[in-house]
Design a protein around this motif. Structure first.
Motif, PDB file in Angstrom:
ATOM      1  N   ALA A 103       0.829  -1.210   0.000  1.00  0.00           N
ATOM      2  CA  ALA A 103       0.000   0.000   0.000  1.00  0.00           C
ATOM      3  C   ALA A 103       0.863   1.258   0.000  1.00  0.00           C
ATOM      4  CB  ALA A 103      -0.927  -0.012   1.210  1.00  0.00           C
ATOM      5  N   ALA A 104       1.969   1.242   0.770  1.00  0.00           N
ATOM      6  CA  ALA A 104       2.845   2.415   0.844  1.00  0.00           C
ATOM      7  C   ALA A 104       3.539   2.673  -0.485  1.00  0.00           C
ATOM      8  CB  ALA A 104       3.871   2.204   1.959  1.00  0.00           C
ATOM      9  N   ILE A 105       4.078   1.629  -1.104  1.00  0.00           N
ATOM     10  CA  ILE A 105       4.792   1.784  -2.377  1.00  0.00           C
ATOM     11  C   ILE A 105       3.850   2.292  -3.468  1.00  0.00           C
ATOM     12  CG2 ILE A 105       5.922   0.503  -4.232  1.00  0.00           C
ATOM     13  CD1 ILE A 105       7.278  -1.198  -2.118  1.00  0.00           C
ATOM     14  N   GLN A 106       2.637   1.747  -3.501  1.00  0.00           N
ATOM     15  CA  GLN A 106       1.674   2.166  -4.527  1.00  0.00           C
ATOM     16  C   GLN A 106       1.358   3.653  -4.406  1.00  0.00           C
ATOM     17  OE1 GLN A 106      -2.154   0.283  -4.250  1.00  0.00           O
ATOM     18  NE2 GLN A 106      -2.668   0.714  -6.379  1.00  0.00           N
ATOM     19  N   ARG A 107       1.134   4.140  -3.179  1.00  0.00           N
ATOM     20  CA  ARG A 107       0.826   5.546  -2.992  1.00  0.00           C
ATOM     21  C   ARG A 107       2.035   6.431  -3.287  1.00  0.00           C
ATOM     22  NH1 ARG A 107      -3.136   8.927  -3.464  1.00  0.00           N
ATOM     23  NH2 ARG A 107      -4.443   7.249  -2.634  1.00  0.00           N
ATOM     24  N   ILE A 108       3.240   5.993  -2.901  1.00  0.00           N
ATOM     25  CA  ILE A 108       4.458   6.773  -3.168  1.00  0.00           C
ATOM     26  C   ILE A 108       4.638   6.962  -4.672  1.00  0.00           C
ATOM     27  CG2 ILE A 108       6.978   6.697  -3.066  1.00  0.00           C
ATOM     28  CD1 ILE A 108       6.661   5.332  -0.306  1.00  0.00           C
ATOM     29  N   GLU A 109       4.440   5.893  -5.429  1.00  0.00           N
ATOM     30  CA  GLU A 109       4.579   5.982  -6.891  1.00  0.00           C
ATOM     31  C   GLU A 109       3.574   6.969  -7.475  1.00  0.00           C
ATOM     32  OE1 GLU A 109       4.146   1.988  -8.185  1.00  0.00           O
ATOM     33  OE2 GLU A 109       6.227   1.417  -7.736  1.00  0.00           O
ATOM     34  N   GLN A 110       2.329   6.944  -6.962  1.00  0.00           N
ATOM     35  CA  GLN A 110       1.309   7.867  -7.465  1.00  0.00           C
ATOM     36  C   GLN A 110       1.664   9.321  -7.126  1.00  0.00           C
ATOM     37  OE1 GLN A 110      -2.336   6.490  -5.726  1.00  0.00           O
ATOM     38  NE2 GLN A 110      -2.529   4.725  -7.104  1.00  0.00           N
ATOM     39  N   VAL A 111       2.173   9.535  -5.908  1.00  0.00           N
ATOM     40  CA  VAL A 111       2.529  10.890  -5.484  1.00  0.00           C
ATOM     41  C   VAL A 111       3.657  11.437  -6.349  1.00  0.00           C
ATOM     42  CG1 VAL A 111       3.551  12.240  -3.620  1.00  0.00           C
ATOM     43  CG2 VAL A 111       1.721  10.625  -3.116  1.00  0.00           C
ATOM     44  N   MET A 112       4.704  10.644  -6.564  1.00  0.00           N
ATOM     45  CA  MET A 112       5.853  11.120  -7.339  1.00  0.00           C
ATOM     46  C   MET A 112       5.491  11.357  -8.798  1.00  0.00           C
ATOM     47  SD  MET A 112       7.797  11.403  -4.863  1.00  0.00           S
ATOM     48  CE  MET A 112       9.149  12.111  -5.781  1.00  0.00           C
ATOM     49  N   GLU A 113       4.549  10.567  -9.293  1.00  0.00           N
ATOM     50  CA  GLU A 113       4.143  10.726 -10.691  1.00  0.00           C
ATOM     51  C   GLU A 113       3.260  11.956 -10.873  1.00  0.00           C
ATOM     52  OE1 GLU A 113       1.690   8.310 -14.177  1.00  0.00           O
ATOM     53  OE2 GLU A 113       2.202   7.323 -12.298  1.00  0.00           O
ATOM     54  N   MET A 114       2.358  12.205  -9.908  1.00  0.00           N
ATOM     55  CA  MET A 114       1.417  13.329 -10.042  1.00  0.00           C
ATOM     56  C   MET A 114       2.076  14.666  -9.736  1.00  0.00           C
ATOM     57  SD  MET A 114      -2.244  11.983  -8.543  1.00  0.00           S
ATOM     58  CE  MET A 114      -1.558  11.656  -6.910  1.00  0.00           C
ATOM     59  N   GLU A 115       2.856  14.742  -8.675  1.00  0.00           N
ATOM     60  CA  GLU A 115       3.332  16.032  -8.209  1.00  0.00           C
ATOM     61  C   GLU A 115       4.397  16.644  -9.112  1.00  0.00           C
ATOM     62  OE1 GLU A 115       4.144  16.638  -4.203  1.00  0.00           O
ATOM     63  OE2 GLU A 115       2.290  15.743  -3.480  1.00  0.00           O
ATOM     64  N   GLN A 116       5.085  15.826  -9.900  1.00  0.00           N
ATOM     65  CA  GLN A 116       6.108  16.396 -10.769  1.00  0.00           C
ATOM     66  C   GLN A 116       5.498  17.123 -11.969  1.00  0.00           C
ATOM     67  OE1 GLN A 116       8.567  13.383 -12.571  1.00  0.00           O
ATOM     68  NE2 GLN A 116       6.849  11.984 -12.845  1.00  0.00           N
ATOM     69  N   LYS A 117       4.175  16.982 -12.149  1.00  0.00           N
ATOM     70  CA  LYS A 117       3.506  17.648 -13.265  1.00  0.00           C
ATOM     71  C   LYS A 117       3.054  19.058 -12.905  1.00  0.00           C
ATOM     72  CE  LYS A 117       1.767  13.227 -15.035  1.00  0.00           C
ATOM     73  NZ  LYS A 117       0.565  12.435 -15.346  1.00  0.00           N
ATOM     74  N   HIS A 118       3.145  19.456 -11.616  1.00  0.00           N
ATOM     75  CA  HIS A 118       2.676  20.771 -11.201  1.00  0.00           C
ATOM     76  C   HIS A 118       3.629  21.859 -11.693  1.00  0.00           C
ATOM     77  CE1 HIS A 118      -0.501  19.011  -8.976  1.00  0.00           C
ATOM     78  NE2 HIS A 118       0.273  18.447  -8.061  1.00  0.00           N
ATOM     79  N   SER A 119       3.067  23.022 -11.957  1.00  0.00           N
ATOM     80  CA  SER A 119       3.880  24.138 -12.440  1.00  0.00           C
ATOM     81  C   SER A 119       3.937  25.291 -11.445  1.00  0.00           C
ATOM     82  CB  SER A 119       3.316  24.659 -13.773  1.00  0.00           C
ATOM     83  OG  SER A 119       1.963  25.038 -13.625  1.00  0.00           O
ATOM     84  N   ALA A 120       3.024  25.338 -10.441  1.00  0.00           N
ATOM     85  CA  ALA A 120       3.037  26.417  -9.456  1.00  0.00           C
ATOM     86  C   ALA A 120       4.280  26.306  -8.571  1.00  0.00           C
ATOM     87  CB  ALA A 120       1.768  26.372  -8.604  1.00  0.00           C
ATOM     88  N   ILE A 121       4.793  27.447  -8.140  1.00  0.00           N
ATOM     89  CA  ILE A 121       6.029  27.474  -7.354  1.00  0.00           C
ATOM     90  C   ILE A 121       5.873  26.685  -6.062  1.00  0.00           C
ATOM     91  CG2 ILE A 121       7.641  28.966  -6.118  1.00  0.00           C
ATOM     92  CD1 ILE A 121       7.874  29.162  -9.129  1.00  0.00           C
ATOM     93  N   GLU A 122       4.749  26.903  -5.335  1.00  0.00           N
ATOM     94  CA  GLU A 122       4.557  26.213  -4.064  1.00  0.00           C
ATOM     95  C   GLU A 122       4.520  24.696  -4.259  1.00  0.00           C
ATOM     96  OE1 GLU A 122       2.663  28.519  -5.284  1.00  0.00           O
ATOM     97  OE2 GLU A 122       2.760  30.273  -3.971  1.00  0.00           O
ATOM     98  N   GLN A 123       3.855  24.270  -5.320  1.00  0.00           N
ATOM     99  CA  GLN A 123       3.751  22.836  -5.580  1.00  0.00           C
ATOM    100  C   GLN A 123       5.094  22.252  -5.988  1.00  0.00           C
ATOM    101  OE1 GLN A 123       0.689  23.163  -8.532  1.00  0.00           O
ATOM    102  NE2 GLN A 123      -0.978  22.818  -7.060  1.00  0.00           N
ATOM    103  N   MET A 124       5.874  23.018  -6.727  1.00  0.00           N
ATOM    104  CA  MET A 124       7.203  22.546  -7.133  1.00  0.00           C
ATOM    105  C   MET A 124       8.119  22.414  -5.918  1.00  0.00           C
ATOM    106  SD  MET A 124       7.773  24.725 -10.646  1.00  0.00           S
ATOM    107  CE  MET A 124       9.424  24.094 -10.883  1.00  0.00           C
ATOM    108  N   VAL A 125       8.025  23.375  -4.971  1.00  0.00           N
ATOM    109  CA  VAL A 125       8.829  23.293  -3.751  1.00  0.00           C
ATOM    110  C   VAL A 125       8.438  22.066  -2.944  1.00  0.00           C
ATOM    111  CG1 VAL A 125       9.303  24.425  -1.547  1.00  0.00           C
ATOM    112  CG2 VAL A 125       9.252  25.783  -3.645  1.00  0.00           C
ATOM    113  N   ALA A 126       7.130  21.831  -2.797  1.00  0.00           N
ATOM    114  CA  ALA A 126       6.665  20.658  -2.046  1.00  0.00           C
ATOM    115  C   ALA A 126       7.134  19.368  -2.709  1.00  0.00           C
ATOM    116  CB  ALA A 126       5.139  20.686  -1.949  1.00  0.00           C
TER     117      ALA A 126
END
Length: 398
Positions: free
Chosen positions: A342-365
């Motif tokens: 369960a942890a690995i599946q969620r980590i993969e989803q987080v890393m895949e989704m968050e790298q697509k953000h363009s806002a500065i705050e989201q990029m920092v996070a």
């Protein structure tokens, strides 16, 4: 042999006659329907001046004038339909004046008599119109009609008319009991019908949530979605501990969606409930509530037998900033079995989704989470591609 052939011919001719008769009837029905539509359009145009008069004088004092002249049955129905259309649109004094006009014109009295008709279709049409005119005097007869009839889509028409015409909260309660007496899972539909009433929704919801019948309590809980009723919150907190599984699960959803300040003991109690639906809703709410103190509980819930609880727990951990994401990474590295999965599946989803953000705050996070990810799983070296060189197999040392 000839007798069998003769019978076959007779059968064919009979079938052809029945088919022809059916086609003729369909054409006649179509012609009659089109004729009625044309007559309706004619009557609407004929009474345009009267409709304009009503619109201009609805806000004035005194009785409104009745439709002029001697009206034919269809002509009366056209005017009645227009009144019902406006009753649905208007509120307050305008609606009350239109309801009184329906009584003065005799529309309510006609449909009350039609409720005693031997033809069910006529009774049903009368029930629909009485609800549209908010005829409170029709409620007893409509309730009797709902009690006697079997549950069908037509029962919904009668129930909705009762809700619209109800004069007291008792009428609404009785309607709901009759509707739910058939044991059908129609709590959401019943809640939608109940909200059609012109009575105070807050007091009715409070009464439903205090009712000893779990079915009515569930209707009240469903009806609370989208309703701002502060006075029912204490009752909602009590229903979180209800013995009825469906009631408790629905109450937990509402309770947590209201963003309460949860106490630690309340969180522990919900996360250890014996029904997975309750645990799943609690786990889902802890992330949006920013309950960072519940991270150990969420990590433990990654081992829950229910997939939904594990999924929601991992999602809430990912929503709890760097601390929650690091807890996910720790569970992925040191955990085993379903917790690690369960942890690995969620980590993969987080890393895949968050790298697509363009806002500065989201990029920092994202960069912060990337550093945590690299600390636990290492840095993946990118594969260097050689360009302009074609590799061909074989030994070229000679």
């Amino acid at each position: 042999m000839f007798s069998h052939l003769y019978a076959a011919y007779v059968f064919i001719y009979v079938c052809l006659a029945l088919i022809s008769l059916g086609i003729i009837l369909l054409f006649l029905m179509k012609i009659s329907h089109n004729k009625e539509l044309r007559r309706r359009e004619f009557y609407e145009l004929k009474h345009q001046d009267y409709f304009k008069y009503l619109q201009a004088h609805l806000g004035e004092e005194g009785r409104l004038q009745l439709p002029p002249g001697k009206l034919k049955p269809l002509e009366r129905r056209v005017i009645q339909d227009k009144f019902m259309e406006w009753i649905e649109l208007f509120r307050g004094e305008y609606r009350n004046r239109l309801i009184q006009l329906c009584r003065d014109a005799g529309f309510v009295e006609e449909d009350l008599k039609a409720l005693n008709s031997l033809v069910y279709g006529r009774r049903l049409r009368a029930a629909y119109r009485l609800g549209g005119m908010r005829a409170g005097e029709a409620v007893p007869a409509l309730l009797q009609m709902l009690r006697k009839g079997k549950y069908s889509s037509l029962s919904i028409v009668v129930a909705r008319s009762i809700a619209k015409s109800a004069q007291t909260s008792g009428d609404v309660h009785e309607m709901l009991r009759c509707l739910l007496a058939h044991g059908k899972p129609i709590h959401h539909l019943a809640a939608d019908i109940m909200l059609e009433t012109g009575l105070d929704a807050g007091s009715i919801l409070t009464e439903l949530l205090d009712d000893p019948d779990p079915a009515l309590v569930k209707v009240g809980l469903v009806a609370m979605w989208g309703q701002a009723v502060p006075e029912v919150m204490p009752v909602l907190g009590r229903l979180v501990g209800s013995e009825e599984k469906d009631v408790r699960a629905e109450a937990v959803k509402l309770y947590l969606s209201s963003n309460p300040a949860l106490k630690d003991e309340t969180i522990v109690k919900l996360m250890n409930d014996h029904d997975w639906e309750v645990r799943a809703e609690a786990a889902k709410a802890l992330g949006p509530l920013h309950a960072a103190g519940s991270i150990p509980l969420l990590v433990k819930a990654l081992q829950d037998p229910s997939w939904k609880v594990r999924h929601n727990s991992a999602g809430s951990l990912a929503a709890l900033g760097e601390a929650g994401f690091e807890a996910l990474c720790q569970a992925a590295v040191s955990g085993t079995g379903i917790q690690r999965e369960a942890a690995i599946q969620r980590i993969e989803q987080v890393m895949e989704m968050e790298q697509k953000h363009s806002a500065i705050e989201q990029m920092v996070a994202y960069n912060k989470k990337r550093l945590i990810h690299n600390r636990y799983f290492g840095v993946k070296q990118p594969v260097k591609r050689m360009t302009g060189v074609a590799a061909v197999g074989g030994d070229y040392s000679a």
